[in-house]
Design a protein around this motif. Structure first.
Motif, PDB file in Angstrom:
ATOM      1  N   VAL A   1      33.460  20.253  16.030  1.00 17.17           N
ATOM      2  CA  VAL A   1      33.315  19.329  16.762  1.00 17.17           C
ATOM      3  C   VAL A   1      34.551  18.780  17.401  1.00 17.17           C
ATOM      4  CG1 VAL A   1      32.719  16.639  16.823  1.00 17.17           C
ATOM      5  CG2 VAL A   1      31.327  18.378  15.963  1.00 17.17           C
ATOM      6  N   GLY A   2      35.433  18.676  16.212  1.00 24.16           N
ATOM      7  CA  GLY A   2      37.257  18.351  17.096  1.00 24.16           C
ATOM      8  C   GLY A   2      37.408  18.967  18.532  1.00 24.16           C
ATOM      9  N   SER A   3      36.890  20.574  18.643  1.00 26.35           N
ATOM     10  CA  SER A   3      37.321  21.341  19.515  1.00 26.35           C
ATOM     11  C   SER A   3      36.716  21.361  20.628  1.00 26.35           C
ATOM     12  CB  SER A   3      37.966  22.662  19.141  1.00 26.35           C
ATOM     13  OG  SER A   3      36.932  23.124  18.550  1.00 26.35           O
ATOM     14  N   MET A   4      35.452  20.524  21.053  1.00 29.48           N
ATOM     15  CA  MET A   4      34.448  20.460  21.874  1.00 29.48           C
ATOM     16  C   MET A   4      34.727  20.093  22.861  1.00 29.48           C
ATOM     17  SD  MET A   4      31.936  17.014  20.585  1.00 29.48           S
ATOM     18  CE  MET A   4      32.254  16.114  20.700  1.00 29.48           C
ATOM     19  N   HIS A   5      36.418  19.940  23.724  1.00 35.38           N
ATOM     20  CA  HIS A   5      36.978  19.391  24.523  1.00 35.38           C
ATOM     21  C   HIS A   5      37.032  20.671  25.057  1.00 35.38           C
ATOM     22  CE1 HIS A   5      39.960  19.555  21.694  1.00 35.38           C
ATOM     23  NE2 HIS A   5      40.854  19.567  23.444  1.00 35.38           N
ATOM     24  N   LEU A   6      37.287  22.204  24.533  1.00 33.78           N
ATOM     25  CA  LEU A   6      37.747  23.045  25.588  1.00 33.78           C
ATOM     26  C   LEU A   6      36.472  23.434  25.506  1.00 33.78           C
ATOM     27  CD1 LEU A   6      40.066  24.075  22.565  1.00 33.78           C
ATOM     28  CD2 LEU A   6      40.685  22.957  24.895  1.00 33.78           C
ATOM     29  N   TYR A   7      36.532  24.735  26.420  1.00 30.43           N
ATOM     30  CA  TYR A   7      34.901  25.668  27.055  1.00 30.43           C
ATOM     31  C   TYR A   7      35.185  26.533  25.476  1.00 30.43           C
ATOM     32  CZ  TYR A   7      35.334  24.019  31.929  1.00 30.43           C
ATOM     33  OH  TYR A   7      34.065  23.614  33.043  1.00 30.43           O
ATOM     34  N   PRO A   8      33.275  26.896  25.235  1.00 32.61           N
ATOM     35  CA  PRO A   8      33.555  27.624  24.367  1.00 32.61           C
ATOM     36  C   PRO A   8      34.179  29.618  24.913  1.00 32.61           C
ATOM     37  CG  PRO A   8      31.659  27.806  25.352  1.00 32.61           C
ATOM     38  CD  PRO A   8      32.430  26.442  25.427  1.00 32.61           C
ATOM     39  N   ASP A   9      33.474  30.416  23.982  1.00 28.94           N
ATOM     40  CA  ASP A   9      34.353  31.696  24.317  1.00 28.94           C
ATOM     41  C   ASP A   9      32.984  32.251  24.504  1.00 28.94           C
ATOM     42  OD1 ASP A   9      34.967  34.327  23.933  1.00 28.94           O
ATOM     43  OD2 ASP A   9      34.537  34.979  22.237  1.00 28.94           O
ATOM     44  N   MET A  10      33.127  32.622  25.936  1.00 27.90           N
ATOM     45  CA  MET A  10      32.140  32.819  26.466  1.00 27.90           C
ATOM     46  C   MET A  10      31.097  34.434  26.373  1.00 27.90           C
ATOM     47  SD  MET A  10      31.490  32.884  31.342  1.00 27.90           S
ATOM     48  CE  MET A  10      31.581  34.258  31.809  1.00 27.90           C
ATOM     49  N   SER A  11      31.863  35.045  25.338  1.00 28.30           N
ATOM     50  CA  SER A  11      31.938  36.296  24.472  1.00 28.30           C
ATOM     51  C   SER A  11      30.779  36.012  23.710  1.00 28.30           C
ATOM     52  CB  SER A  11      32.646  37.569  25.433  1.00 28.30           C
ATOM     53  OG  SER A  11      33.711  37.108  23.751  1.00 28.30           O
ATOM     54  N   ALA A  12      31.263  34.959  22.857  1.00 23.46           N
ATOM     55  CA  ALA A  12      30.310  34.629  21.628  1.00 23.46           C
ATOM     56  C   ALA A  12      31.105  36.104  20.763  1.00 23.46           C
ATOM     57  CB  ALA A  12      28.896  34.873  22.158  1.00 23.46           C
ATOM     58  N   ALA A  13      32.123  36.172  21.184  1.00 20.81           N
ATOM     59  CA  ALA A  13      32.524  37.442  20.184  1.00 20.81           C
ATOM     60  C   ALA A  13      32.544  36.850  18.072  1.00 20.81           C
ATOM     61  CB  ALA A  13      34.064  37.576  19.898  1.00 20.81           C
ATOM     62  N   ALA A  14      32.878  36.248  17.902  1.00 27.89           N
ATOM     63  CA  ALA A  14      32.446  36.086  16.421  1.00 27.89           C
ATOM     64  C   ALA A  14      31.163  36.617  16.156  1.00 27.89           C
ATOM     65  CB  ALA A  14      33.312  35.206  15.874  1.00 27.89           C
TER      66      ALA A  14
END
Length: 362
Positions: free
Chosen positions: A53-66
């Protein structure tokens, strides 16, 4: 003057969300209309989401690599075989947009998942519904006969939504082998975790043997992540490439990705809940039969009551008892498997309604 909108949208039925129940006669309401997992997320999954939640100001990894690495390891496929979306329904839309051009045909059994005709029509393709057979299963022979030179996609829902019917491995193998290899066959396995039929068709096995097969999975049902929207397709790399082009950019949130990874890591704990739901499904099925309800056997987390003309009246009885179900007027109703307390209430209503349902099992 109003803005001109696209022609034809008036003829597209909006997808209906399962109704929420209303409190009745002081009873606790139960929502059994959306096939949701009645149990909350596991603590480890909640912790993983909270940490993100603390990093939801950033876009997610569009490749969903992990997440892709975790899913690839789970199914023993390559990361290049995976495309993600906001629930398997959004990935189904990606598949249609990636394969079917306007005027092409998309086939599916009917009745089946309500989104198929909606997604097809929105994409400008032509929906081709093929009636179920007399037992309520996919009529694979009729579907094969309905293939034309315009057929681009065929959805096979196993177990089928809304009646829980399951398809045998040999029958689907023969069907896929007979479908032209330039037609994509999508095995939609939204409910595969609840399917304990040893003879069932298995999507990933078909994918390994047939290049024109793609498989749809979701985290919404057994994993209980319906509110986060996460699904994926297993498909050939060249198709996956086009699915990613058709996907909504950043459509899979960072919270959903972390929840998916944590859910796969907690699979053994989740299996305990799945086992409870399967046992409850069988208990409710037996109880509905004993109450005289025309209920069909199911391999999903819901049951289909073949109530036909009595559907509206029967649904009203459930509503009066604080239970929402998914009713299809004149056809039947789908009742999700809930907690034991919710299921007890379902059986109580069924016993009270004994003899009130007209029609019978097809």
């Amino acid at each position: 003057m109003p803005v001109a909108t696209r022609t034809g949208l008036d003829g597209i039925p909006a997808y209906r969300q399962g109704r929420s129940p209303e409190a009745a006669n002081g009873l606790e309401p139960y929502k059994l209309s959306s096939n949701e997992n009645p149990y909350p997320p596991l603590p480890s999954v909640v912790d993983a989401v909270a940490a993100a939640v603390g990093s939801m100001h950033l876009y997610p990894d569009m490749s969903a690599a992990a997440l892709a690495a975790a899913v690839a390891g789970h199914w023993n496929v390559a990361v290049e075989n995976l495309a993600f979306g906001a629930g398997s329904v959004e990935v189904a839309a990606q598949l249609i947009h990636a394969v079917a051009s306007p005027g092409d045909e998309v086939m599916f059994a009917w009745r089946s998942f309500e989104a198929y005709p909606v997604l097809t029509t929105v994409a400008g393709a032509v929906p081709v519904p093929v009636p179920l057979d007399v037992s309520g299963g996919h009529d694979l022979d009729a579907m094969l006969a309905a293939v034309t030179d315009k057929t681009r996609v065929i959805f096979v829902c196993n177990p089928n939504n809304p009646n829980g019917a399951v398809l045998a491995a040999g029958a689907v193998e023969a069907f896929v082998a007979a479908v032209p290899t330039d037609v994509l066959v999508v095995i939609d396995e939204a409910y595969l975790h609840f399917n304990v039929d040893p003879g069932t068709a298995v999507g990933v096995d078909l994918f390994r043997r047939h290049p024109h097969v793609a498989v749809l999975h979701t985290f919404s049902k057994a994993y209980g992540l319906a509110g986060l929207r996460l699904g994926y397709a297993i498909a050939q790399p060249e198709l996956v490439e086009n699915l990613r082009k058709a996907a909504v950019p950043f459509g899979v949130t960072a919270l959903a990705q972390q929840a998916g990874i944590a859910s796969l890591a907690a699979e053994s704990q989740l299996q305990e809940r799945i086992d409870v739901l399967v046992a409850e499904r069988e208990r409710v099925y037996a109880g509905l039969l004993d109450a005289g309800m025309p209920v069909l056997p199911s391999q999903a987390n819901f049951l289909w009551v073949d109530s036909r003309e009595g559907t509206t009246a029967l649904a009203s009885l459930f509503e009066e008892a604080g239970i929402s179900v998914r009713a299809f007027a004149g056809e039947g109703m789908r009742i999700s498997v809930g907690t034991p307390a919710a299921n007890d209430r379902v059986l109580a209503v069924a016993r009270a309604a004994a003899g009130a349902v007209s029609g019978g099992v097809a």
